[in-house]
Design a protein around this motif. Structure first.
Motif: not given
Length: 163
Positions: A23-25, A27-30, A104, A108
């Motif tokens: 989920d963090i990935f 969010e970072k990548q939208r 990417l 990550f």
């Protein structure tokens, strides 16, 4: 030795932790979770040596054709996926993760891969073989139960055929 309930709890905890990490990935990548899952399926197909098609992706994610098209449109627009004609059959489209997506993802996820590598050093090859069998059996069991709960992508009509 861990009993059945302890193993279920540990698997659940691992699932929650990996979901939070992914989920963090996202969010970072939208990116939507469905988009992340699609990208993972496309990348896994690459490692399996079998080209991924839009139809196979729809089946793997249990999405309709239109929902799959929406996911692919978003992934293509963001530069994460490329749709290319099959070199063997120009009528077919193959899905490939782009160099951007691979870069990417590598940036990550490499720290997690390295942490796993360090954590797993305590296990010898025989241990890892048992762990792999355990995880494969757990995945297979999850898929079997999920398949029984998920309606088919093209449900058959329950109304009687007109005669």
């Amino acid at each position: 030795m861990a009993d059945h309930s302890a193993l279920v709890r540990l698997l659940r905890q691992l699932t929650v932790e990996t979901d939070l990490f992914v989920d963090i990935f996202g969010e970072k990548q939208r990116m939507h979770r469905t988009d992340l899952n699609a990208l993972a399926v496309i990348m896994d197909a690459r490692w399996g040596g079998e080209p991924m098609s839009p139809t196979r992706l729809a089946e793997a994610l249990h999405l309709s054709a239109s929902a799959t098209t929406s996911v692919l449109d978003r992934l293509e627009a963001s530069g994460h996926v490329e749709r290319v004609r099959s070199p063997h059959d120009r009528r077919k489209v193959e899905l490939r993760a782009s160099a951007k997506a691979l870069s990417l993802g590598r940036d990550f996820f490499v720290p997690l891969d390295e942490a796993f590598t360090r954590a797993w050093q305590q296990f010898d090859d025989a241990d890892r073989a048992v762990i792999a069998r355990f995880l494969t059996a757990s995945i297979d069991a999850t898929v079997a139960v999920r398949t029984g709960l998920t309606p088919s992508p093209h449900p058959k009509s329950s109304s009687p055929d007109p005669q």
